[in-house]
Design a protein around this motif. Structure first.
Motif, PDB file in Angstrom:
ATOM      1  N   ALA A 167       0.666  -1.353  -0.101  1.00 34.69           N
ATOM      2  CA  ALA A 167      -0.079   0.114  -0.259  1.00 34.69           C
ATOM      3  C   ALA A 167       0.836   1.365   0.162  1.00 34.69           C
ATOM      4  CB  ALA A 167      -0.482   0.156   1.125  1.00 34.69           C
ATOM      5  N   GLY A 168       1.855   1.616   0.933  1.00 36.83           N
ATOM      6  CA  GLY A 168       2.787   2.063   0.916  1.00 36.83           C
ATOM      7  C   GLY A 168       3.282   2.846   0.210  1.00 36.83           C
ATOM      8  N   GLY A 169       3.797   1.554  -0.782  1.00 34.65           N
ATOM      9  CA  GLY A 169       4.850   1.284  -1.933  1.00 34.65           C
ATOM     10  C   GLY A 169       4.235   2.073  -3.172  1.00 34.65           C
ATOM     11  N   SER A 170       3.117   1.697  -2.915  1.00 35.62           N
ATOM     12  CA  SER A 170       2.276   1.777  -4.792  1.00 35.62           C
ATOM     13  C   SER A 170       1.618   3.576  -5.027  1.00 35.62           C
ATOM     14  CB  SER A 170       1.536   0.851  -4.610  1.00 35.62           C
ATOM     15  OG  SER A 170       0.591  -0.418  -5.013  1.00 35.62           O
ATOM     16  N   VAL A 171       1.639   4.078  -3.443  1.00 38.70           N
ATOM     17  CA  VAL A 171       1.852   5.482  -3.948  1.00 38.70           C
ATOM     18  C   VAL A 171       2.895   6.372  -4.598  1.00 38.70           C
ATOM     19  CG1 VAL A 171       0.851   7.429  -2.839  1.00 38.70           C
ATOM     20  CG2 VAL A 171       0.297   5.666  -1.248  1.00 38.70           C
ATOM     21  N   MET A 172       4.016   5.246  -4.609  1.00 38.39           N
ATOM     22  CA  MET A 172       5.278   6.324  -5.302  1.00 38.39           C
ATOM     23  C   MET A 172       4.652   5.063  -6.622  1.00 38.39           C
ATOM     24  SD  MET A 172       7.059   8.633  -5.254  1.00 38.39           S
ATOM     25  CE  MET A 172       8.254   8.170  -6.660  1.00 38.39           C
ATOM     26  N   LEU A 173       5.089   4.133  -6.286  1.00 36.59           N
ATOM     27  CA  LEU A 173       5.038   3.664  -8.167  1.00 36.59           C
ATOM     28  C   LEU A 173       4.072   4.135  -8.631  1.00 36.59           C
ATOM     29  CD1 LEU A 173       5.849  -0.379  -6.173  1.00 36.59           C
ATOM     30  CD2 LEU A 173       6.936   1.110  -8.276  1.00 36.59           C
ATOM     31  N   ASP A 174       3.149   4.298  -8.416  1.00 33.06           N
ATOM     32  CA  ASP A 174       1.437   5.148  -9.197  1.00 33.06           C
ATOM     33  C   ASP A 174       2.172   5.697  -9.821  1.00 33.06           C
ATOM     34  OD1 ASP A 174      -0.701   5.547 -10.245  1.00 33.06           O
ATOM     35  OD2 ASP A 174      -1.216   7.818  -9.181  1.00 33.06           O
ATOM     36  N   VAL A 175       3.270   6.836  -8.771  1.00 31.79           N
ATOM     37  CA  VAL A 175       3.530   8.369  -9.988  1.00 31.79           C
ATOM     38  C   VAL A 175       4.241   8.215 -10.536  1.00 31.79           C
ATOM     39  CG1 VAL A 175       4.417  10.361  -9.455  1.00 31.79           C
ATOM     40  CG2 VAL A 175       2.741  10.241  -7.158  1.00 31.79           C
ATOM     41  N   LEU A 176       5.208   7.146 -10.131  1.00 30.70           N
ATOM     42  CA  LEU A 176       6.577   6.855 -11.592  1.00 30.70           C
ATOM     43  C   LEU A 176       5.978   6.153 -13.038  1.00 30.70           C
ATOM     44  CD1 LEU A 176       9.146   5.457 -11.980  1.00 30.70           C
ATOM     45  CD2 LEU A 176       8.929   3.648 -11.551  1.00 30.70           C
TER      46      LEU A 176
END
Length: 401
Positions: A385-394
């Motif tokens: 959940a936490g990492g997906s916030v940044m990976l979505d931006v990428l």
């Protein structure tokens, strides 16, 4: 200790005309669909990417060159021939060896910190328990930054691109703020500002249900679904809805606040003055209280109820399956309202036990049961959940991260 994010490469010459907004949007969209194609199909030939995306071979080649220079993709070591004839194709694939993103999930009893690679795989993870500092968000976020720094130190050679933060409650993505988290007692906490100052990295913040929808559409089993509803059932209960690859946020990112929806058959009094509100009925706090009253556990850890069920305790099994049926009623209500193609449920019993998943689907009904699936990340859902916030931006704008 502040970190330095990966350096950015500039591709726009200062002597060239300033690009129009429409051109910029098109480039961002093209870059996104190409990198997503590499994520989903890699190792994959550039000609295949062109066919899958409808973009010209020259355009695909240009973007792949940029991604290679940035270190996001690399050429495969083994060329491939098309049916054994003609010039061999040199496929490209994600380079998951160089970059990581930080993931932070703030729950009620603890904070999870993690590192994820570009495929959404958890590289390292740890939990930081909350103590008397619970009411002090600055202290909680400072400890999260320290935890990330430790993980990055241990992951020698990995370059961080940024940090994603997910939490329950009302989270305003645009401002990077936890506006209201009643169970934590947090109001108007500037998470992006506080954690960014601690880490020296770009920080992006979102609600955990929306973050997990993004994780599912990028890395999960429901990738490709035209519409996805995610229901998160923990101490906090909330939902997120995505159509055509876009998650609905609403004004100030308030979409998905379903805590006080009435649940048929509910008996729990809620702090709002009503009885049977969805969150108080399904909360892990309620599950643990009922388990304590039945003499099954003596604490507040819901996994202990699952452990008791695995040991054959019939009361624990009944509590978990009853809860799963109530979750099924909530799913049925949301299916009636939103009619998604797929529903993903993150709930402890449904993740761990087939009888709970079966009870949930029975409550939903045979006609729609197959549309309901458990989370794709049963062993690392909070880290993802936490990492997906940044990976979505990428993956939405890979040339500017």
């Amino acid at each position: 200790m502040p970190r330095t994010a990966a350096p950015l490469l500039a591709f726009h010459s200062p002597n060239s005309p300033v690009p129009r907004a429409a051109d910029s949007d098109r480039r961002r969209t093209n870059a996104s669909v190409i990198l997503r194609s590499v994520l989903e199909h890699g190792p994959v030939a550039r000609s295949t990417i062109s066919r899958l995306t409808g973009l010209s071979p020259a355009s695909v080649t240009d973007y792949c060159a940029r991604f290679t220079e940035l270190g996001l993709i690399r050429e495969s070591a083994t060329p491939q021939r098309s049916k054994g004839v003609g010039r061999p194709h040199v496929p490209v694939d994600l380079d998951a060896s160089r970059f990581v993103v930080g993931g932070v999930h703030v729950a009620v009893p603890y904070t999870t910190v993690a590192l994820l690679d570009l495929r959404g795989r958890v590289v390292a993870e740890r939990r930081i328990g909350h103590d008397s500092s619970l009411a002090d968000p600055a202290r909680v976020l400072a400890r999260a930054a320290e935890g990330l720094d430790t993980l990055l130190t241990e992951a020698a050679g990995a370059t961080p691109l940024g940090v994603g933060v997910a939490a329950g409650g009302w989270v305003d993505r645009d401002s990077g703020t936890i506006v209201d988290h009643p169970l934590l007692g947090w109001r108007d906490v500037p998470v992006r500002e506080l954690l960014g100052a601690r880490t020296g990295l770009p920080v992006h913040v979102d609600g955990h249900a929306r973050a997990l929808v993004n994780g599912e559409r990028l890395f999960g089993r429901v990738r490709g679904s035209r519409s996805v509803l995610h229901l998160f059932v923990g101490n906090v209960v909330d939902a997120a809805f995505a159509t055509n690859d876009e998650v609905h946020h609403g004004p100030r990112s308030q979409a998905g606040a379903i805590a006080h929806l009435p649940l048929r058959g509910g008996t729990e009094p809620c702090g709002c003055g009503r009885v049977g509100c969805l969150q108080v009925e399904l909360s892990e706090r309620t599950l643990c209280r009922r388990a304590r009253e039945a003499g099954i556990v003596d604490g507040v850890n819901p996994t202990h109820v699952v452990t008791a069920a695995e040991r054959g305790d019939p009361v624990a099994v009944r509590l978990l399956t009853q809860r799963a049926r109530m979750v099924g009623r909530a799913v049925g209500l949301l299916l009636d309202i939103l009619n998604p193609e797929t529903v993903v449920v993150t709930e402890l019993g449904v993740i761990r036990r087939e009888d709970c998943l079966r009870a949930l689907r029975e409550e939903v009904g045979d006609a729609r049961a197959s549309a309901v699936v458990p989370t794709s990340f049963p062993d690392s859902v909070l880290a993802v959940a936490g990492g997906s916030v940044m990976l979505d931006v990428l993956y939405r704008d890979p040339l500017s991260v």
